[in-house]
Design an enzyme around this catalytic site. Structure first.
Site, PDB file in Angstrom:
ATOM      1  N   ILE A   1      -2.214  -0.363   5.788  1.00  0.00           N
ATOM      2  CA  ILE A   1      -0.728   0.119   6.177  1.00  0.00           C
ATOM      3  C   ILE A   1      -0.629   0.058   7.450  1.00  0.00           C
ATOM      4  CG2 ILE A   1       0.681   2.156   6.057  1.00  0.00           C
ATOM      5  CD1 ILE A   1      -0.506   2.836   3.370  1.00  0.00           C
TER       6      ILE A   1
ATOM      7  N   TYR B   1     -10.177  14.689  -0.933  1.00  0.00           N
ATOM      8  CA  TYR B   1      -8.841  13.860  -0.606  1.00  0.00           C
ATOM      9  C   TYR B   1      -7.636  14.637  -0.584  1.00  0.00           C
ATOM     10  CZ  TYR B   1      -5.512   9.985  -1.123  1.00  0.00           C
ATOM     11  OH  TYR B   1      -4.627   9.315  -0.971  1.00  0.00           O
TER      12      TYR B   1
ATOM     13  N   THR C   1      -3.472  -2.826  -0.374  1.00  0.00           N
ATOM     14  CA  THR C   1      -4.312  -3.007   1.045  1.00  0.00           C
ATOM     15  C   THR C   1      -5.672  -3.962   0.622  1.00  0.00           C
ATOM     16  OG1 THR C   1      -5.792  -1.307   0.730  1.00  0.00           O
ATOM     17  CG2 THR C   1      -3.948  -0.748   1.706  1.00  0.00           C
TER      18      THR C   1
END
Length: 273
Positions: free
Chosen positions: A19, A165, A200
């Protein structure tokens, strides 16, 4: 006709790939000078030097600055350089993130080494605070219209991958909302963006190893173009402090990725293990 970000100065952290790279290129398409940071340098495919060249190819100016975002002093030197060379900063995109090796996906928090916290919260949250702290005087020098964009995740609102996370993403969401309050008197915006599933390089490699594909995912460049649309929106200050979904920005501003597609919608639910 001039591009929307001609003459603007941006920093995109963690831009050797993913990103970050997509966002740097997208801001280059809009004419910005973009400082791209990361630890990987050289002529390889996934380096900040290659990203800087791609920014230039897109119509902007790319400047690669080797930076380990786990080192406060290196972050400080990055913004000292921006200040010395430019005198101000119009845009900071906090994107850098460290995926633990191996990734902390599934299982209990006790199954993962404590170091995953430092990877996912240290680089994914603390480093953004440090970058914003160093960037603040330069953003204030730019004045009204400057902005911070924090790249977060739906993991800030529901369980994704691991406890560490989620803690990092929820913390980043709160950080952005509160920084927006403190920046508002200066006319500087701070927004958080939620990409969906993004193809990605890492995710493509992971999917290929498992015999699947991510052809229907958002692309890094598509995400970056949505961020560019947000930064150039006439009501940017009205959005400050909010979470902006990439798919919603795509629809609102008719943002198309390199395939000519709108950013695909994200199933707003916990991903399957």
């Amino acid at each position: 006709m001039s591009a929307a970000l001609d003459g603007k100065i941006a920093v995109v952290t963690g831009a050797s790939r993913g990103i970050g790279r997509g966002t740097a290129i997208a801001l280059g398409e809009l004419g910005a000078t973009v400082y791209v940071t990361g630890r990987t340098t050289g002529d390889g495919e996934l380096t900040i030097d290659t990203t800087a060249r791609l920014v230039a190819d897109a119509g902007g100016r790319g400047i690669a600055v080797e930076t380990d975002h786990g080192d406060d002093e290196q972050i400080g030197r990055l913004f000292e350089r921006v200040g010395r060379e430019q005198g101000h900063l119009d845009v900071l995109v906090n994107n850098v993130y460290k995926i633990p090796d191996p990734p902390a996906w599934g299982g209990g928090f006790w199954d993962h080494p404590i170091s995953v916290w430092d990877d996912q919260v240290g680089i994914g949250l603390r480093a953004h605070y440090v970058a914003s702290w160093y960037a603040a005087p330069l953003l204030l020098a730019a004045g009204p219209g400057a902005a911070i964009v924090n790249v977060s995740s739906p993991g800030g609102q529901s369980y994704h991958f691991s406890s560490s996370y989620g803690a990092g993403k929820a913390g980043l969401d709160r950080l952005g909302a509160d920084m927006a309050i403190e920046l508002a008197p200066h006319g500087i915006a701070c927004c958080t963006v939620y990409p969906g599933s993004v193809g990605t390089e890492f995710i493509k490699e992971w999917a290929e190893a498992r015999g699947s594909n991510v052809d229907d995912a958002q692309t890094p460049l598509g995400v970056g173009r949505a961020i560019g649309a947000l930064l150039t929106a006439p009501d940017l200050m009205g959005r400050s402090g909010s979470i902006q979904w990439i798919e919603d920005l795509g629809v609102e501003f008719d943002v198309r990725d390199e395939r000519g597609r709108l950013p695909p919608p994200y199933a707003r639910r916990q991903p399957a293990e």
